[in-house]
Enzyme design. Structure first.
Site, PDB file in Angstrom:
ATOM      1  CB  CYS A 119      -0.972  -0.008   1.185  1.00  0.00           C
ATOM      2  SG  CYS A 119      -2.154  -1.365   1.098  1.00  0.00           S
ATOM      3  CG  HIS A 178      -2.388   4.790   5.320  1.00  0.00           C
ATOM      4  ND1 HIS A 178      -2.089   4.478   4.013  1.00  0.00           N
ATOM      5  CD2 HIS A 178      -2.891   3.658   5.872  1.00  0.00           C
ATOM      6  CE1 HIS A 178      -2.389   3.206   3.786  1.00  0.00           C
ATOM      7  NE2 HIS A 178      -2.877   2.686   4.894  1.00  0.00           N
ATOM      8  CD  GLU A 198      -2.688   7.812   9.472  1.00  0.00           C
ATOM      9  OE1 GLU A 198      -2.064   8.680   8.814  1.00  0.00           O
ATOM     10  OE2 GLU A 198      -3.587   7.117   8.974  1.00  0.00           O
ATOM     11  CE  LYS A 241      -5.708   4.647   2.142  1.00  0.00           C
ATOM     12  NZ  LYS A 241      -4.774   5.762   2.415  1.00  0.00           N
ATOM     13  CG  HIS A 296      -6.769   1.255   1.202  1.00  0.00           C
ATOM     14  ND1 HIS A 296      -5.748   1.545   0.318  1.00  0.00           N
ATOM     15  CD2 HIS A 296      -6.166   0.728   2.307  1.00  0.00           C
ATOM     16  CE1 HIS A 296      -4.589   1.215   0.871  1.00  0.00           C
ATOM     17  NE2 HIS A 296      -4.820   0.724   2.066  1.00  0.00           N
ATOM     18  CG  PHE A 325      -0.838  -5.648   4.507  1.00  0.00           C
ATOM     19  CD1 PHE A 325      -1.289  -4.825   5.530  1.00  0.00           C
ATOM     20  CD2 PHE A 325      -1.743  -6.514   3.922  1.00  0.00           C
ATOM     21  CE1 PHE A 325      -2.604  -4.863   5.956  1.00  0.00           C
ATOM     22  CE2 PHE A 325      -3.073  -6.563   4.346  1.00  0.00           C
ATOM     23  CZ  PHE A 325      -3.505  -5.732   5.351  1.00  0.00           C
TER      24      PHE A 325
END
Length: 417
Positions: free
Chosen positions: A164, A304, A315, A336, A341, A400
């Protein structure tokens, strides 16, 4: 310097439509229509209303290219047109491509498997029925090659697949190639079209995507106490990148300067995150240092903001660790909440949003944020876009494998705009 932008997302069939969606605070998520989603835990996604014929792709291109490649090529063409750069005046050996993707041609690979196996019924399949384009689907490097052919780029052509963070890392890599002198112009960005049964099943298995199927439009809720996971999406964004001197000489319109970039890995867990945000904070610190930008100069953080509890608190901690007290004074938002996403593509889409925030002096909102999570106590710009001057943006990504990336974008100076 970003001199051209091309974007395709759910609710955005052009860069202009994409920006209008973000500033409206509307969500483009809906119940999955590409296949019957009823067997799956999460049945919602941010699907793009993408018509390759309307986008000008030829029948041969449509037949040859996977959907993700189609998105990348269409966005590249839009970015090139937007930049006003005549590529036939540039030495092709000085033009490169850096493309990011997490799952590459997942759409076509799954379709071919379903055809060959009669929807999984047959274990043994007849290779004579295999698509002649299967090689293109199996080898991810075909995607940047397709983009390279659109402008006859003969310089460095690279595929970046860091989950990602791919869309941030591909653009960061492109900037490094320009700075070291390996290229003068780069087409950079990312594309992913992961709304397929196998990808949906994978995220179902780890319960990362939301089961809020009764209300698709409000299913993506970053930083909200009632969030239940992220909404899968598809999309792409591509940029024309040039160094400052080239952009200035030709009088180019510049959206933003990419002045700092860094990436780190937590070497901790494939999907898990520590609560202290240390690795993301380190990436932010290094990106700020490369940019020669003080933490207090950051005007907006494009988060994010996936809509999972562990990411949101991770975050949030990273911003406090890297920006100190200034984190509490800095608006933060997650797009998002509106476009979902799109895995590897989202980092580039968020770069586009960051550059447009600088261009227009507007901070996009975090849609669907009605009940703030007490663990997330920063200014997340709930529901409504905010007009303010934006000179410096921090945009981040978390992927990930423990990847954490950060990029600094600044308002162009020195007579280039």
């Amino acid at each position: 310097m970003i001199t051209g932008i091309g974007v395709r997302t759910a609710g955005g069939n052009s860069t202009k439509e994409f920006w209008n969606l973000l500033t409206s605070g509307s969500s483009a998520t809906r119940r999955i229509s590409f296949f019957d989603p009823s067997p799956y835990r999460s049945q919602v996604a941010a699907e793009a209303d993408f018509d390759p014929v309307h986008e000008g792709l030829s029948p041969l291109e449509i037949r040859r290219m996977d959907r993700a490649s189609q998105f990348a090529v269409v966005c590249a063409r839009e970015a090139v047109a937007d930049s006003g750069l005549e590529f036939d005046t540039v030495d092709p050996s000085r033009v490169g491509v850096s493309l990011g993707s997490a799952v590459a041609a997942a759409t076509s690979l799954e379709q071919e498997y379903l055809v060959l196996s009669d929807s999984g019924r047959d274990w043994l399949v007849d290779p004579a029925n295999l698509s002649p384009h299967m090689f293109d689907y199996l080898v991810p490097s075909v995607m940047p090659a397709e983009v390279a052919w659109t402008v006859a780029a003969q310089g460095p052509v690279t595929m970046v697949s860091n989950g990602c963070t791919s869309g941030l890392d591909s653009v960061g890599h492109a900037c490094q190639l320009i700075r070291e002198g390996s290229a003068e112009v780069m087409l950079a960005g990312a594309s992913d079209t992961p709304i397929t049964p196998i990808v949906v099943s994978c995220f179902d298995a780890i319960k990362a995507t939301t089961p809020r199927n009764d209300d698709p439009e409000h299913a993506s809720r970053p930083f909200d106490r009632t969030r239940t996971g992220f909404v899968l999406a598809e999309g792409a964004a591509m940029f024309v990148l040039e160094d400052y001197d080239r952009a200035r000489r030709r009088g180019a319109r510049v959206y933003a300067e990419i002045s700092g970039y860094a990436t780190r890995c937590n070497a901790y867990h494939m999907t898990g995150l520590k609560t202290d945000g240390r690795e993301m904070a380190e990436a932010i610190r290094v990106a700020l240092a490369e940019s020669r930008t003080a933490a207090t100069a950051v005007d907006y953080i494009n988060a994010h903001g996936s809509g999972t509890r562990q990411n949101d608190r991770h975050e949030t901690a990273a911003y406090k660790r890297s920006l100190g007290e200034h984190a509490y004074r800095t608006p933060v938002s997650s797009i998002k909440s509106m476009v979902g996403h799109s895995l590897g593509a989202i980092g580039s889409i968020e770069i586009a949003a960051s550059a447009l925030a600088i261009e227009h002096g507007v901070v996009p909102p975090t849609a669907n944020l009605h009940e703030a999570d007490p663990e997330c106590d920063l200014d997340y710009v709930p529901l409504t876009a905010r007009e303010q001057r934006v000179d410096t943006v921090l945009t981040v990504g978390s992927g990930f494998g423990g990847f954490q990336s950060a990029m600094i974008l600044r308002r162009p100076t020195g007579g280039v705009r």
